[in-house]
Scaffold this motif. Structure first.
Motif, PDB file in Angstrom:
ATOM      1  N   VAL A 119      33.673  35.082  33.719  1.00 24.51           N
ATOM      2  CA  VAL A 119      34.185  36.593  33.532  1.00 24.51           C
ATOM      3  C   VAL A 119      34.528  36.935  34.866  1.00 24.51           C
ATOM      4  N   GLY A 120      33.877  36.651  36.047  1.00 30.52           N
ATOM      5  CA  GLY A 120      34.158  37.215  37.336  1.00 30.52           C
ATOM      6  C   GLY A 120      35.432  36.487  37.676  1.00 30.52           C
ATOM      7  N   ALA A 121      35.694  35.103  37.232  1.00 33.13           N
ATOM      8  CA  ALA A 121      36.620  34.429  37.809  1.00 33.13           C
ATOM      9  C   ALA A 121      38.283  35.328  37.079  1.00 33.13           C
ATOM     10  N   VAL A 122      37.769  35.812  35.710  1.00 34.24           N
ATOM     11  CA  VAL A 122      38.960  36.465  35.114  1.00 34.24           C
ATOM     12  C   VAL A 122      39.255  37.859  35.932  1.00 34.24           C
ATOM     13  N   PHE A 123      38.157  38.288  36.178  1.00 41.76           N
ATOM     14  CA  PHE A 123      38.337  39.741  36.785  1.00 41.76           C
ATOM     15  C   PHE A 123      39.237  39.556  38.213  1.00 41.76           C
ATOM     16  N   LEU A 124      38.862  38.501  38.733  1.00 41.38           N
ATOM     17  CA  LEU A 124      39.209  38.336  40.161  1.00 41.38           C
ATOM     18  C   LEU A 124      40.966  37.879  40.069  1.00 41.38           C
ATOM     19  N   LEU A 125      41.268  37.142  39.001  1.00 41.76           N
ATOM     20  CA  LEU A 125      42.727  36.862  38.576  1.00 41.76           C
ATOM     21  C   LEU A 125      43.491  37.990  38.021  1.00 41.76           C
ATOM     22  N   VAL A 126      42.616  38.743  37.375  1.00 44.73           N
ATOM     23  CA  VAL A 126      43.283  40.079  36.809  1.00 44.73           C
ATOM     24  C   VAL A 126      43.568  41.109  38.168  1.00 44.73           C
ATOM     25  N   GLY A 127      42.773  40.970  39.224  1.00 43.32           N
ATOM     26  CA  GLY A 127      42.911  41.919  40.216  1.00 43.32           C
ATOM     27  C   GLY A 127      44.045  41.493  41.096  1.00 43.32           C
ATOM     28  N   VAL A 128      44.196  40.216  41.279  1.00 41.34           N
ATOM     29  CA  VAL A 128      45.260  39.627  41.941  1.00 41.34           C
ATOM     30  C   VAL A 128      46.525  39.739  41.286  1.00 41.34           C
ATOM     31  N   LEU A 129      46.686  39.324  40.181  1.00 45.21           N
ATOM     32  CA  LEU A 129      47.782  39.716  39.155  1.00 45.21           C
ATOM     33  C   LEU A 129      48.459  41.078  39.472  1.00 45.21           C
ATOM     34  N   GLY A 130      47.354  41.941  39.484  1.00 46.40           N
ATOM     35  CA  GLY A 130      48.036  43.372  39.594  1.00 46.40           C
ATOM     36  C   GLY A 130      48.615  43.690  40.852  1.00 46.40           C
ATOM     37  N   PHE A 131      48.569  42.902  41.863  1.00 40.84           N
ATOM     38  CA  PHE A 131      49.476  43.027  43.108  1.00 40.84           C
ATOM     39  C   PHE A 131      50.529  42.213  42.953  1.00 40.84           C
ATOM     40  N   ILE A 132      51.012  41.641  42.137  1.00 44.66           N
ATOM     41  CA  ILE A 132      52.206  40.512  42.122  1.00 44.66           C
ATOM     42  C   ILE A 132      53.428  41.271  41.469  1.00 44.66           C
ATOM     43  N   PRO A 133      54.265  41.647  42.048  1.00 44.19           N
ATOM     44  CA  PRO A 133      55.656  42.190  41.289  1.00 44.19           C
ATOM     45  C   PRO A 133      56.076  40.898  40.213  1.00 44.19           C
ATOM     46  N   GLY A 134      56.452  41.608  39.332  1.00 47.77           N
ATOM     47  CA  GLY A 134      56.921  40.635  38.254  1.00 47.77           C
ATOM     48  C   GLY A 134      55.967  40.399  37.125  1.00 47.77           C
ATOM     49  N   ILE A 135      54.829  40.246  37.589  1.00 52.68           N
ATOM     50  CA  ILE A 135      53.628  40.199  36.552  1.00 52.68           C
ATOM     51  C   ILE A 135      53.223  41.548  36.341  1.00 52.68           C
ATOM     52  N   THR A 136      53.398  42.309  37.337  1.00 51.45           N
ATOM     53  CA  THR A 136      53.077  43.918  37.261  1.00 51.45           C
ATOM     54  C   THR A 136      54.427  44.435  37.394  1.00 51.45           C
ATOM     55  N   GLY A 137      54.941  45.147  36.076  1.00 51.61           N
ATOM     56  CA  GLY A 137      56.027  45.755  36.124  1.00 51.61           C
ATOM     57  C   GLY A 137      56.096  47.089  36.632  1.00 51.61           C
ATOM     58  N   ASN A 138      57.374  47.745  37.107  1.00 47.72           N
ATOM     59  CA  ASN A 138      57.438  48.826  37.814  1.00 47.72           C
ATOM     60  C   ASN A 138      56.430  48.853  39.023  1.00 47.72           C
ATOM     61  N   SER A 180      46.680  50.989  39.232  1.00 38.90           N
ATOM     62  CA  SER A 180      46.955  51.436  40.512  1.00 38.90           C
ATOM     63  C   SER A 180      46.209  50.362  41.408  1.00 38.90           C
ATOM     64  N   ALA A 181      46.493  50.738  42.721  1.00 42.49           N
ATOM     65  CA  ALA A 181      45.644  49.724  43.758  1.00 42.49           C
ATOM     66  C   ALA A 181      44.386  49.846  43.731  1.00 42.49           C
ATOM     67  N   LEU A 182      43.782  51.124  43.166  1.00 39.84           N
ATOM     68  CA  LEU A 182      42.547  51.196  43.201  1.00 39.84           C
ATOM     69  C   LEU A 182      41.805  50.309  41.862  1.00 39.84           C
ATOM     70  N   HIS A 183      42.603  50.353  40.713  1.00 44.72           N
ATOM     71  CA  HIS A 183      42.359  49.725  39.503  1.00 44.72           C
ATOM     72  C   HIS A 183      42.253  48.206  39.866  1.00 44.72           C
ATOM     73  N   ASN A 184      43.064  47.824  40.753  1.00 47.82           N
ATOM     74  CA  ASN A 184      43.000  46.522  41.082  1.00 47.82           C
ATOM     75  C   ASN A 184      41.766  45.918  41.812  1.00 47.82           C
ATOM     76  N   ILE A 185      41.678  46.745  42.873  1.00 48.62           N
ATOM     77  CA  ILE A 185      40.783  46.594  43.652  1.00 48.62           C
ATOM     78  C   ILE A 185      39.084  46.532  43.046  1.00 48.62           C
ATOM     79  N   VAL A 186      39.073  47.477  42.038  1.00 47.64           N
ATOM     80  CA  VAL A 186      37.911  47.591  41.034  1.00 47.64           C
ATOM     81  C   VAL A 186      37.867  46.124  40.212  1.00 47.64           C
ATOM     82  N   HIS A 187      38.709  45.675  39.936  1.00 51.60           N
ATOM     83  CA  HIS A 187      38.694  44.434  39.145  1.00 51.60           C
ATOM     84  C   HIS A 187      38.580  43.133  40.168  1.00 51.60           C
ATOM     85  N   LEU A 188      38.812  43.100  41.394  1.00 52.05           N
ATOM     86  CA  LEU A 188      38.524  42.280  42.510  1.00 52.05           C
ATOM     87  C   LEU A 188      37.054  42.301  42.767  1.00 52.05           C
ATOM     88  N   LEU A 189      36.371  43.598  42.877  1.00 46.84           N
ATOM     89  CA  LEU A 189      35.309  43.834  43.157  1.00 46.84           C
ATOM     90  C   LEU A 189      34.466  43.350  41.927  1.00 46.84           C
TER      91      LEU A 189
END
Length: 150
Positions: A22-41, A63-72
């Motif tokens: 679960v932690g690894a998935v959260f890390l992945l989602v947090g990183v993906l949230g900062f990648i253009p293309g995977i994250t639209g707009n 948002s950046a906050l949302h992605n950071i929460v996923h990373l944490l």
């Protein structure tokens, strides 16, 4: 805590494995949230708030906050997986946090300052599934394990 086999190699309990996964998935989602293309707009990604129109996988408002929460959350899941009790706590209390976030997402209007994370309908459904799933993993994988609760 991890158990040791006859070879002296430490093995992880099922709850520890679940916490790491679960932690690894959260890390992945947090990183993906900062990648253009995977994250639209992506050009509309804001630090926080409902004005962030970035959409992870075209579904989930982030948002950046949302992605950071996923990373944490990801880091917490992996770090707490070092012990059975830590893994159980991460899954149980993390799941409760996501259930609270689900309810919060239902209660607050999406176009107000209260939607600071931000969340949308797809996020709400995901938060419900995450919350139920994490709590279930914590309880099922440590059922009858008194050491996990100590």
């Amino acid at each position: 805590m991890a158990t040791h086999t006859n070879t002296g190699v430490a093995t992880r309990t099922n709850v520890q494995k679940a916490s790491m996964a679960v932690g690894a998935v959260f890390l992945l989602v947090g990183v993906l949230g900062f990648i253009p293309g995977i994250t639209g707009n992506y050009d509309q990604l804001h630090l926080a708030g409902h004005h962030s129109e970035a959409m992870l996988l075209g579904l989930f408002q982030v948002s950046a906050l949302h992605n950071i929460v996923h990373l944490l959350f990801g880091v917490a899941g992996i770090v707490l997986a070092k012990t059975t009790s830590g893994a159980r706590s991460f899954l149980l209390y993390g799941g409760i946090i996501y259930l609270v976030l689900f309810v919060y997402g239902l209660v607050i209007p999406q176009d107000t300052a209260g939607n600071f994370v931000p969340v949308n309908g797809a996020d709400n459904i995901l938060h419900l599934l995450l919350g139920v799933g994490m709590v279930a993993l914590a309880l099922i994988l440590t059922k009858g394990d008194a050491k996990a609760r100590a």
